[in-house]
Design a protein around this motif. Structure first.
Motif, PDB file in Angstrom:
ATOM      1  N   ARG A 171      75.980  -3.095 100.258  1.00 12.71           N
ATOM      2  CA  ARG A 171      74.928  -2.045 100.212  1.00 12.71           C
ATOM      3  C   ARG A 171      74.033  -1.918  99.477  1.00 12.71           C
ATOM      4  NH1 ARG A 171      76.440   1.702 104.518  1.00 12.71           N
ATOM      5  NH2 ARG A 171      78.537   2.359 104.517  1.00 12.71           N
ATOM      6  N   PRO A 172      72.815  -1.282  99.758  1.00 12.38           N
ATOM      7  CA  PRO A 172      71.679  -1.391  99.099  1.00 12.38           C
ATOM      8  C   PRO A 172      72.000  -0.275  98.002  1.00 12.38           C
ATOM      9  CG  PRO A 172      71.433   0.116 100.917  1.00 12.38           C
ATOM     10  CD  PRO A 172      72.494  -0.792 101.357  1.00 12.38           C
ATOM     11  N   LYS A 173      71.137  -0.646  96.601  1.00 13.02           N
ATOM     12  CA  LYS A 173      71.103   0.034  95.445  1.00 13.02           C
ATOM     13  C   LYS A 173      69.868   0.640  95.330  1.00 13.02           C
ATOM     14  CE  LYS A 173      72.232  -3.563  92.805  1.00 13.02           C
ATOM     15  NZ  LYS A 173      72.372  -4.616  93.685  1.00 13.02           N
ATOM     16  N   GLY A 174      70.195   1.698  94.958  1.00 10.74           N
ATOM     17  CA  GLY A 174      68.743   2.755  94.707  1.00 10.74           C
ATOM     18  C   GLY A 174      68.245   2.540  93.047  1.00 10.74           C
ATOM     19  N   VAL A 175      67.189   1.868  93.288  1.00 10.66           N
ATOM     20  CA  VAL A 175      66.319   1.548  92.031  1.00 10.66           C
ATOM     21  C   VAL A 175      65.435   2.699  91.518  1.00 10.66           C
ATOM     22  CG1 VAL A 175      64.435  -0.095  90.971  1.00 10.66           C
ATOM     23  CG2 VAL A 175      66.273  -0.980  92.959  1.00 10.66           C
ATOM     24  N   GLN A 176      65.949   3.069  90.390  1.00 16.51           N
ATOM     25  CA  GLN A 176      65.108   4.336  89.808  1.00 16.51           C
ATOM     26  C   GLN A 176      64.085   3.794  88.947  1.00 16.51           C
ATOM     27  OE1 GLN A 176      69.185   6.050  88.120  1.00 16.51           O
ATOM     28  NE2 GLN A 176      67.662   7.503  87.599  1.00 16.51           N
ATOM     29  N   LEU A 177      62.715   4.159  89.421  1.00 17.02           N
ATOM     30  CA  LEU A 177      61.437   3.965  88.829  1.00 17.02           C
ATOM     31  C   LEU A 177      61.058   5.109  88.474  1.00 17.02           C
ATOM     32  CD1 LEU A 177      60.164   1.290  91.565  1.00 17.02           C
ATOM     33  CD2 LEU A 177      61.023   0.731  89.167  1.00 17.02           C
ATOM     34  N   THR A 178      60.626   5.212  87.098  1.00 16.66           N
ATOM     35  CA  THR A 178      60.069   6.323  86.281  1.00 16.66           C
ATOM     36  C   THR A 178      58.503   6.325  86.475  1.00 16.66           C
ATOM     37  OG1 THR A 178      59.838   5.278  84.265  1.00 16.66           O
ATOM     38  CG2 THR A 178      62.039   6.229  84.616  1.00 16.66           C
ATOM     39  N   HIS A 179      57.924   7.609  86.192  1.00 13.17           N
ATOM     40  CA  HIS A 179      56.555   7.691  86.194  1.00 13.17           C
ATOM     41  C   HIS A 179      55.996   6.672  85.157  1.00 13.17           C
ATOM     42  CE1 HIS A 179      55.876  11.626  88.600  1.00 13.17           C
ATOM     43  NE2 HIS A 179      57.227  11.713  88.326  1.00 13.17           N
ATOM     44  N   ARG A 180      56.448   6.388  84.059  1.00 16.86           N
ATOM     45  CA  ARG A 180      56.015   5.284  83.242  1.00 16.86           C
ATOM     46  C   ARG A 180      56.034   3.893  83.876  1.00 16.86           C
ATOM     47  NH1 ARG A 180      55.027   4.448  77.850  1.00 16.86           N
ATOM     48  NH2 ARG A 180      55.519   2.644  77.040  1.00 16.86           N
ATOM     49  N   ASN A 181      57.121   3.503  84.465  1.00 16.29           N
ATOM     50  CA  ASN A 181      57.142   2.333  85.087  1.00 16.29           C
ATOM     51  C   ASN A 181      56.256   2.336  86.159  1.00 16.29           C
ATOM     52  OD1 ASN A 181      60.772   2.639  85.430  1.00 16.29           O
ATOM     53  ND2 ASN A 181      59.600   1.540  84.021  1.00 16.29           N
ATOM     54  N   LEU A 182      55.902   3.176  87.044  1.00 15.82           N
ATOM     55  CA  LEU A 182      54.874   3.000  88.304  1.00 15.82           C
ATOM     56  C   LEU A 182      53.584   3.347  87.620  1.00 15.82           C
ATOM     57  CD1 LEU A 182      56.417   5.337  90.853  1.00 15.82           C
ATOM     58  CD2 LEU A 182      56.437   2.841  90.506  1.00 15.82           C
ATOM     59  N   TRP A 183      53.241   4.043  86.582  1.00 13.28           N
ATOM     60  CA  TRP A 183      51.783   3.946  86.129  1.00 13.28           C
ATOM     61  C   TRP A 183      51.485   2.741  85.343  1.00 13.28           C
ATOM     62  CZ3 TRP A 183      48.411   3.753  82.240  1.00 13.28           C
ATOM     63  CH2 TRP A 183      47.323   4.610  82.188  1.00 13.28           C
ATOM     64  N   LEU A 184      52.297   1.953  84.516  1.00 12.85           N
ATOM     65  CA  LEU A 184      52.021   0.781  83.836  1.00 12.85           C
ATOM     66  C   LEU A 184      51.915  -0.143  84.810  1.00 12.85           C
ATOM     67  CD1 LEU A 184      54.258   1.304  80.836  1.00 12.85           C
ATOM     68  CD2 LEU A 184      51.713   1.330  80.837  1.00 12.85           C
TER      69      LEU A 184
END
Length: 510
Positions: A171-184
């Protein structure tokens, strides 16, 4: 002073600095009404209107909004209209089956589901509170231009998107990406691969995949122009590059192959020579492909190694000044490596050969899967599951750890064997796997797709490898196929290829 880093920063800057510039050219040929050419000011208006529309629907901060769509202006705008205004966007692979989409919607707890019209019938049975088929009718419900959106406070540690892994083995896992993750990640992509307001970016990469690797954010903030391509086709890619003056695109090696094949039939000079830069990732490319991109297309070849869990940037490989005078083959050998760590990224390879990563782009965790999160992030490092080698600061991926073939006690990298076979003129595609053997435990088997008009000869391909590799690395058998199964990002689904050979056994290695 410290202010939170959020994905809305990129669109705010584009609206402020490049408001009148056409920032997004929507796919003209699509089942939903195309949005045509959008200025950055109009994009920002649409994002605010979508946020206000979610307010009207009662979808509050932190709630999840899933979207299953091919590349489109609506999908790109949702990165800001949903994530930028306090909700969590869940971009879903449009190639998944209904039951797989249903699982993601349920597991993420999505309140709303936005569906591409082409997928409406196939996904009709997916249960969700609010369901919209993207198009002119749903636009009237989803976008409220009469009211200003509620300004929910957004912190950089808040989850911005949940991106589900391909789920090739479970089953696929949901990767939680934060605003900080995406910004950097976005800033690092723009920094390492070079971007400016003069760039024209063609979306050959699915936007759902790690949010288009972060380039929708990076290039928006820099004022570049986005050209939306709904479906990948080699000839159409060349036509769009020619028509729009494209300078930048991304893709898996399979996309590169499609372009190279189309270029062979192109009438006149190949578009983009000495102008286009292409980032390749998703699978290690053969050295022959690197050479062909530079020689036949005249494009700059760049490589990214990353994962959905790292937003995705981990390493970068781009031609260095020291390599300029090297012969093409030697330069390709350097470029085929996965690259050096991105700024702020630490890499190490543990005693078992697994690549470990520590950086500001690593996921916060897997959505509502604390045990999986703890296992992946144990000891303060993200465990990639990839096997690799670090040499002179550069990472080379040897294989997925589980795909290393151990034959007679010797480790064989399937990627190395695949690269060798790709250098044979008759080979179009190849996958190398380990199959059971009573004497050696397992031996090397090559599954090969031949180029059109080429004849298969097992002995010739085995001899080709033995001339170039240690004897134990050469395939002991070759099987010819019409095609090989791949994920949407171009990765070979080797578990499917191995299954029939290991059926009935307690484990799939010896």
């Amino acid at each position: 002073m410290q202010t939170p880093l959020t994905v809305l920063d990129f669109l705010r800057r584009a609206e402020t600095v490049y408001g009148d510039r056409i920032g997004l050219v929507d796919e003209p040929d699509q089942p939903a009404q195309s949005w045509g050419d959008l200025s950055y000011r109009r994009m920002a208006e649409l994002a605010r209107a979508q946020a206000a529309g979610l307010d009207r629907l009662g979808i509050g901060p932190g709630e999840r909004v899933a979207i299953v769509s091919h590349n489109s202006a609506r999908l790109m705008t949702a990165l800001y209209g949903v994530s930028g205004h306090g909700r969590v966007l869940v971009p879903v692979n449009f190639r998944l089956k209904a039951e797989e989409v249903a699982y993601i919607v349920e597991q993420s707890g999505a309140t709303a589901l936005l569906v591409d019209p082409e997928l409406d019938a196939a996904l009709a049975g997916v249960p969700v509170r609010h369901r919209f088929v993207l198009g002119a009718e749903s636009d009237a419900l989803l976008y409220d231009f009469e009211h200003a959106p509620v300004e929910y406070p957004v912190d950089e540690s808040d989850t911005a998107t949940i991106n589900y892994t391909s789920g090739t083995t479970a089953r696929p896992k949901g990767v939680q990406l934060t605003h900080r993750n995406l910004w950097l990640n976005a800033v690092l992509m723009g920094l390492h691969f070079g971007a400016s307001d003069r760039d024209v970016y063609l979306h050959t990469l699915p936007m759902f995949h790690a949010n288009g690797w972060g380039l929708p954010f990076a290039l928006t903030g820099l004022g570049a122009r986005h050209i939306v391509l709904r479906k990948v086709d080699g000839a159409e890619i060349l036509r769009r590059i020619d028509r729009h003056g494209v300078t930048y695109l991304c893709g898996a090696p399979a996309v590169v192959t499609a372009v190279l094949d189309a270029a062979a039939d192109w009438d006149g000079p190949v578009p983009g020579r000495d102008r286009v830069r292409m980032i390749v990732a998703g699978a290690p490319p053969p050295t022959s492909v690197v050479e062909r991109v530079e020689a036949e297309l005249g494009w700059e070849f760049m490589q990214l190694y990353g994962l959905t869990e790292t937003a995705p940037i981990v390493t970068v490989n781009r031609g260095r000044a020291e390599w300029d005078a090297l012969p093409p083959a030697e330069r390709a050998e350097r470029l085929v490596r996965q690259g050096a760590p991105a700024l702020g990224t630490e890499l190490r390879v543990d005693e078992e050969g697994e690549v470990l990563v520590r950086s500001n782009t690593v996921l916060a965790g897997y959505w509502e899967q604390p045990e999986e999160s703890a296992a992946a992030l144990r000891d303060g490092w993200f465990h990639t599951g990839d096997g690799g080698v670090l040499e002179d600061g550069y990472l080379s991926i040897s294989d997925r750890k589980k795909d290393v073939i151990i034959s007679g006690g010797e480790n064989v990298s399937s990627i190395e064997v695949e690269d060798c076979l790709y250098s044979h003129p008759a080979v179009a595609e190849v996958a190398v796997i380990g199959v059971p053997d009573t004497k050696w435990g397992e031996t090397v088997k090559a599954l090969v797709v031949l180029r059109d008009g080429s004849a298969g000869d097992e002995a010739e391909l085995i001899a080709h490898c033995k001339e170039r590799l240690a004897g134990y690395k050469a395939p002991t058998s070759v099987e010819f196929r019409s095609s090989l199964p791949r994920t949407t990002t171009g990765k070979l689904q080797k578990f499917r290829l191995r299954e029939p050979y290991w059926a009935g056994r307690a484990k799939s290695v010896n």
